[in-house]
Enzyme design. Structure first.
Site, PDB file in Angstrom:
ATOM      1  N   TYR A 280      16.385  15.266  30.167  1.00 14.74           N
ATOM      2  CA  TYR A 280      17.296  16.363  29.797  1.00 14.74           C
ATOM      3  C   TYR A 280      17.478  16.460  28.291  1.00 14.74           C
ATOM      4  O   TYR A 280      17.626  17.564  27.750  1.00 14.74           O
ATOM      5  CB  TYR A 280      18.628  16.236  30.558  1.00 14.74           C
ATOM      6  CG  TYR A 280      18.439  16.736  31.981  1.00 14.74           C
ATOM      7  CD1 TYR A 280      18.497  18.096  32.264  1.00 14.74           C
ATOM      8  CD2 TYR A 280      18.128  15.858  33.015  1.00 14.74           C
ATOM      9  CE1 TYR A 280      18.265  18.570  33.547  1.00 14.74           C
ATOM     10  CE2 TYR A 280      17.898  16.324  34.301  1.00 14.74           C
ATOM     11  CZ  TYR A 280      17.965  17.682  34.564  1.00 14.74           C
ATOM     12  OH  TYR A 280      17.715  18.162  35.830  1.00 14.74           O
TER      13      TYR A 280
ATOM     14  N   HIS B 215      23.185  26.782  38.297  1.00  9.29           N
ATOM     15  CA  HIS B 215      22.790  25.369  38.249  1.00  9.29           C
ATOM     16  C   HIS B 215      23.307  24.661  37.010  1.00  9.29           C
ATOM     17  O   HIS B 215      22.779  23.622  36.629  1.00  9.29           O
ATOM     18  CB  HIS B 215      21.258  25.248  38.347  1.00  9.29           C
ATOM     19  CG  HIS B 215      20.693  25.727  39.657  1.00  9.29           C
ATOM     20  ND1 HIS B 215      19.372  26.063  39.856  1.00  9.29           N
ATOM     21  CD2 HIS B 215      21.306  25.911  40.867  1.00  9.29           C
ATOM     22  CE1 HIS B 215      19.195  26.437  41.114  1.00  9.29           C
ATOM     23  NE2 HIS B 215      20.346  26.366  41.738  1.00  9.29           N
TER      24      HIS B 215
ATOM     25  N   CYS C 115      38.657   6.566  28.082  1.00  9.04           N
ATOM     26  CA  CYS C 115      37.741   6.699  29.223  1.00  9.04           C
ATOM     27  C   CYS C 115      36.418   5.953  28.999  1.00  9.04           C
ATOM     28  O   CYS C 115      36.150   4.950  29.620  1.00  9.04           O
ATOM     29  CB  CYS C 115      37.484   8.164  29.547  1.00  9.04           C
ATOM     30  SG  CYS C 115      36.365   8.332  30.963  1.00  9.04           S
TER      31      CYS C 115
HETATM   32  C1  BJW Z   1       7.174  34.859  35.672  1.00 16.42           C
HETATM   33  C2  BJW Z   1       6.671  34.692  34.396  1.00 16.42           C
HETATM   34  C3  BJW Z   1       6.856  35.766  33.547  1.00 16.42           C
HETATM   35  C4  BJW Z   1       6.268  32.892  35.395  1.00 16.42           C
HETATM   36  N1  BJW Z   1       7.471  36.865  33.976  1.00 16.42           N
HETATM   37  N2  BJW Z   1       7.773  35.958  36.080  1.00 16.42           N
HETATM   38  C5  BJW Z   1      17.955  25.626  53.029  1.00 16.42           C
HETATM   39  C6  BJW Z   1      16.629  25.573  53.404  1.00 16.42           C
HETATM   40  C7  BJW Z   1      15.766  24.630  52.847  1.00 16.42           C
HETATM   41  C8  BJW Z   1      16.220  23.722  51.884  1.00 16.42           C
HETATM   42  C9  BJW Z   1      17.536  23.774  51.518  1.00 16.42           C
HETATM   43  C10 BJW Z   1      18.390  24.713  52.072  1.00 16.42           C
HETATM   44  N3  BJW Z   1      19.603  24.549  51.507  1.00 16.42           N
HETATM   45  C11 BJW Z   1      19.539  23.546  50.603  1.00 16.42           C
HETATM   46  C12 BJW Z   1      18.304  23.048  50.595  1.00 16.42           C
HETATM   47  C13 BJW Z   1      17.836  21.917  49.748  1.00 16.42           C
HETATM   48  C14 BJW Z   1      17.510  22.309  48.327  1.00 16.42           C
HETATM   49  C15 BJW Z   1      16.349  23.297  48.330  1.00 16.42           C
HETATM   50  O1  BJW Z   1      16.497  24.483  48.179  1.00 16.42           O
HETATM   51  N4  BJW Z   1      15.139  22.793  48.489  1.00 16.42           N
HETATM   52  C16 BJW Z   1      13.953  23.655  48.496  1.00 16.42           C
HETATM   53  C17 BJW Z   1      13.005  23.238  47.377  1.00 16.42           C
HETATM   54  C18 BJW Z   1      13.327  23.621  49.843  1.00 16.42           C
HETATM   55  N5  BJW Z   1      18.665  22.889  47.622  1.00 16.42           N
HETATM   56  C19 BJW Z   1      19.599  22.124  47.091  1.00 16.42           C
HETATM   57  O2  BJW Z   1      19.562  20.915  47.190  1.00 16.42           O
HETATM   58  C20 BJW Z   1      20.737  22.831  46.379  1.00 16.42           C
HETATM   59  N6  BJW Z   1      21.946  22.336  46.885  1.00 16.42           N
HETATM   60  C21 BJW Z   1      22.473  22.727  48.042  1.00 16.42           C
HETATM   61  O3  BJW Z   1      22.034  23.665  48.674  1.00 16.42           O
HETATM   62  O4  BJW Z   1      23.530  21.999  48.432  1.00 16.42           O
HETATM   63  C22 BJW Z   1      24.034  22.167  49.754  1.00 16.42           C
HETATM   64  C23 BJW Z   1      25.009  21.050  49.989  1.00 16.42           C
HETATM   65  C24 BJW Z   1      26.206  21.357  50.570  1.00 16.42           C
HETATM   66  C25 BJW Z   1      27.137  20.345  50.789  1.00 16.42           C
HETATM   67  C26 BJW Z   1      26.836  19.038  50.397  1.00 16.42           C
HETATM   68  C27 BJW Z   1      25.624  18.739  49.808  1.00 16.42           C
HETATM   69  C28 BJW Z   1      24.701  19.755  49.590  1.00 16.42           C
HETATM   70  C29 BJW Z   1      20.696  22.522  44.886  1.00 16.42           C
HETATM   71  C30 BJW Z   1      19.484  23.063  44.228  1.00 16.42           C
HETATM   72  C31 BJW Z   1      19.445  22.594  42.777  1.00 16.42           C
HETATM   73  C32 BJW Z   1      18.149  22.993  42.083  1.00 16.42           C
HETATM   74  N7  BJW Z   1      18.023  22.228  40.896  1.00 16.42           N
HETATM   75  C33 BJW Z   1      16.919  22.497  39.983  1.00 16.42           C
HETATM   76  C34 BJW Z   1      16.932  21.440  38.857  1.00 16.42           C
HETATM   77  C35 BJW Z   1      18.288  21.337  38.135  1.00 16.42           C
HETATM   78  C36 BJW Z   1      18.391  22.186  36.923  1.00 16.42           C
HETATM   79  C37 BJW Z   1      17.289  21.879  35.917  1.00 16.42           C
HETATM   80  O5  BJW Z   1      16.972  20.704  35.661  1.00 16.42           O
HETATM   81  O6  BJW Z   1      16.748  22.829  35.347  1.00 16.42           O
HETATM   82  O7  BJW Z   1      17.027  23.828  39.476  1.00 16.42           O
HETATM   83  S1  BJW Z   1      15.320  22.480  40.786  1.00 16.42           S
HETATM   84  C38 BJW Z   1      14.648  23.807  39.851  1.00 16.42           C
HETATM   85  O8  BJW Z   1      14.330  24.877  40.765  1.00 16.42           O
HETATM   86  C39 BJW Z   1      15.771  24.292  38.935  1.00 16.42           C
HETATM   87  C40 BJW Z   1      15.611  25.792  39.079  1.00 16.42           C
HETATM   88  O9  BJW Z   1      16.801  26.453  38.722  1.00 16.42           O
HETATM   89  C41 BJW Z   1      15.223  25.974  40.516  1.00 16.42           C
HETATM   90  C42 BJW Z   1      14.547  27.285  40.822  1.00 16.42           C
HETATM   91  O10 BJW Z   1      13.318  27.402  40.192  1.00 16.42           O
HETATM   92  P1  BJW Z   1      12.840  28.829  39.637  1.00 16.42           P
HETATM   93  O11 BJW Z   1      13.750  29.289  38.597  1.00 16.42           O
HETATM   94  O12 BJW Z   1      12.586  29.747  40.758  1.00 16.42           O
HETATM   95  O13 BJW Z   1      11.464  28.413  38.879  1.00 16.42           O
HETATM   96  P2  BJW Z   1       9.985  28.248  39.470  1.00 16.42           P
HETATM   97  O14 BJW Z   1       9.202  27.481  38.487  1.00 16.42           O
HETATM   98  O15 BJW Z   1       9.992  27.764  40.862  1.00 16.42           O
HETATM   99  O16 BJW Z   1       9.426  29.758  39.528  1.00 16.42           O
HETATM  100  C43 BJW Z   1       9.130  30.485  38.372  1.00 16.42           C
HETATM  101  C44 BJW Z   1       8.720  31.878  38.801  1.00 16.42           C
HETATM  102  O17 BJW Z   1       8.540  32.652  37.633  1.00 16.42           O
HETATM  103  C45 BJW Z   1       7.394  31.919  39.577  1.00 16.42           C
HETATM  104  O18 BJW Z   1       7.547  32.773  40.703  1.00 16.42           O
HETATM  105  C46 BJW Z   1       6.407  32.544  38.590  1.00 16.42           C
HETATM  106  O19 BJW Z   1       5.411  33.327  39.218  1.00 16.42           O
HETATM  107  C47 BJW Z   1       7.334  33.386  37.743  1.00 16.42           C
HETATM  108  N8  BJW Z   1       6.907  33.622  36.385  1.00 16.42           N
HETATM  109  N9  BJW Z   1       6.120  33.390  34.319  1.00 16.42           N
HETATM  110  C48 BJW Z   1       7.917  36.885  35.282  1.00 16.42           C
HETATM  111  N10 BJW Z   1       6.380  35.695  32.280  1.00 16.42           N
HETATM  112 ZN    ZN Z   2      35.649  10.493  30.991  1.00 10.25          ZN
END
Ligand code: BJW
Ligand code: ZN
Length: 275
Positions: free
Chosen positions: A74, A130, A184
């Site tokens: 990070y 996020h 803390c």
């Molecule tokens: C262009 C371009 C250009 C390129 N022009 N386009 C239901 C079903 C299945 C699974 C789950 C579900 N519910 C929850 C889950 C589990 C999980 C999940 O979703 N897993 C899946 C992978 C299957 N979700 C979670 O765990 C979430 N929590 C949750 O739901 O909690 C429920 C709960 C309740 C009660 C108790 C406990 C839990 C949390 C999700 C957190 C995601 N975190 C991350 C990392 C942290 C932040 C960081 O470090 O940055 O967030 S993972 C990562 O993926 C990051 C992003 O925000 C996130 C999304 O990615 P994004 O933005 O879509 O990027 P890419 O790379 O995937 O895509 C880029 C796109 O751009 C592509 O399409 C390219 O084509 C395009 N592109 N250049 C236009 N120039």
């Molecule tokens: Zn503290």
């Protein structure tokens, strides 16, 4: 028999007619919108999750196993983003928000990104699903604080990103970022949402409110695979409302949407939103 798929339209003139009449626009953005600023995505070529295993860096377990390694990841991304600028797509959204506001209309950005580039472009209505790279949260007292220090602490200066072949780091715990609240001194973590962690309830409430009022939804630069963000636009489309996707490729949700504009959002979005 394969399911018949309805092809989304790429008729820009038709989209612009709808946009001109819309009163409440929600733009859901992901890493792809920042790609042209030089910020890596997660799943595309050069993506972070191609180089690293997400569970080794973006889960609460990873942080408890090796906070030094997770902080290296990070800290590297903080430093990188500080050298980058918002691109034409971020600016097009910020300008459209201002223009619509003068007309008593609303545009809100719901972003999965933690890079703050929407805010730096001038967007005011931003929901950060996020979290952000530039806030910390204390593991002991829970305090959330803005932190733009560069480097965040001396021990992380010039550490670079973790080496995928090694995936280890051994900065002593005492030298990692610690809470400055009186008495803390707890270990700080990045204020971001990792896999397996729930999104903040207040954030989800805000999202719900915006989605329930919107009459047009844009989905920009997200692979639409991470929940709950991945279900927001399909929910809007299921209400019969127009949804327009801007992406360099199709996603699992493309065929649920009315419009798909293929290409880099730095080119397609300004054209779609221009006055
Ligand atoms: C262009 C371009 C250009 C390129 N022009 N386009 C239901 C079903 C299945 C699974 C789950 C579900 N519910 C929850 C889950 C589990 C999980 C999940 O979703 N897993 C899946 C992978 C299957 N979700 C979670 O765990 C979430 N929590 C949750 O739901 O909690 C429920 C709960 C309740 C009660 C108790 C406990 C839990 C949390 C999700 C957190 C995601 N975190 C991350 C990392 C942290 C932040 C960081 O470090 O940055 O967030 S993972 C990562 O993926 C990051 C992003 O925000 C996130 C999304 O990615 P994004 O933005 O879509 O990027 P890419 O790379 O995937 O895509 C880029 C796109 O751009 C592509 O399409 C390219 O084509 C395009 N592109 N250049 C236009 N120039
Ligand atoms: Zn503290």
């Amino acid at each position: 028999m394969p399911k018949t798929r309805r092809q989304p339209s790429s008729d820009l003139a038709k989209f612009r007619e709808i946009f001109a009449k819309s009163k409440h626009v929600v733009a859901i953005t992901g890493a792809g919108i920042s790609a042209e600023s030089g910020v890596p995505t997660f799943r595309g070529s050069g993506g972070l999750w191609r180089k690293y295993m997400a569970q080794e860096l973006a889960t609460p377990q990873a942080f408890s196993d090796n906070p030094s390694l997770v902080w290296e990841f990070y800290s590297y991304r903080r430093e990188l983003v500080l050298t980058k600028e918002p691109n034409a797509a971020h600016k097009a959204l910020a300008e459209a928000e201002k223009r619509l506001k003068q007309d008593n209309r609303r545009l809100v950005v719901i972003t999965q990104n933690i890079d703050e580039l929407h805010r730096r472009a001038g967007s005011e209505n931003v929901i950060e699903l996020h979290g952000t790279l530039f806030k910390t949260r204390c593991m002991r007292c829970g305090d959330i604080a803005v932190n733009k220090d560069s480097p965040i602490c001396p021990a992380l200066k010039d550490k670079g990103s973790p080496d995928p072949a090694v995936m280890d780091s051994n900065i002593p715990l005492d030298d990692l970022p610690h809470c400055k609240k009186a008495g803390c001194n707890g270990l700080l973590r990045p204020h971001v949402v990792w896999f397996g962690e729930p999104l903040e309830p207040e954030v989800l409430e805000e999202v719900e409110k915006e989605l329930s009022k919107c009459d047009l939804c844009l989905v920009i630069g997200t692979s639409s695979v991470v929940y709950p963000a991945a279900m927001f636009a399909p929910q809007v489309a299921a209400r019969g409302l127009p949804v327009a996707e801007f992406n360099i490729e199709k996603t699992p949700s493309t065929y649920e949407f009315g419009f798909h504009f293929e290409g880099p959002s730095g080119t397609t979005l300004p054209e779609a939103l221009k006055p």
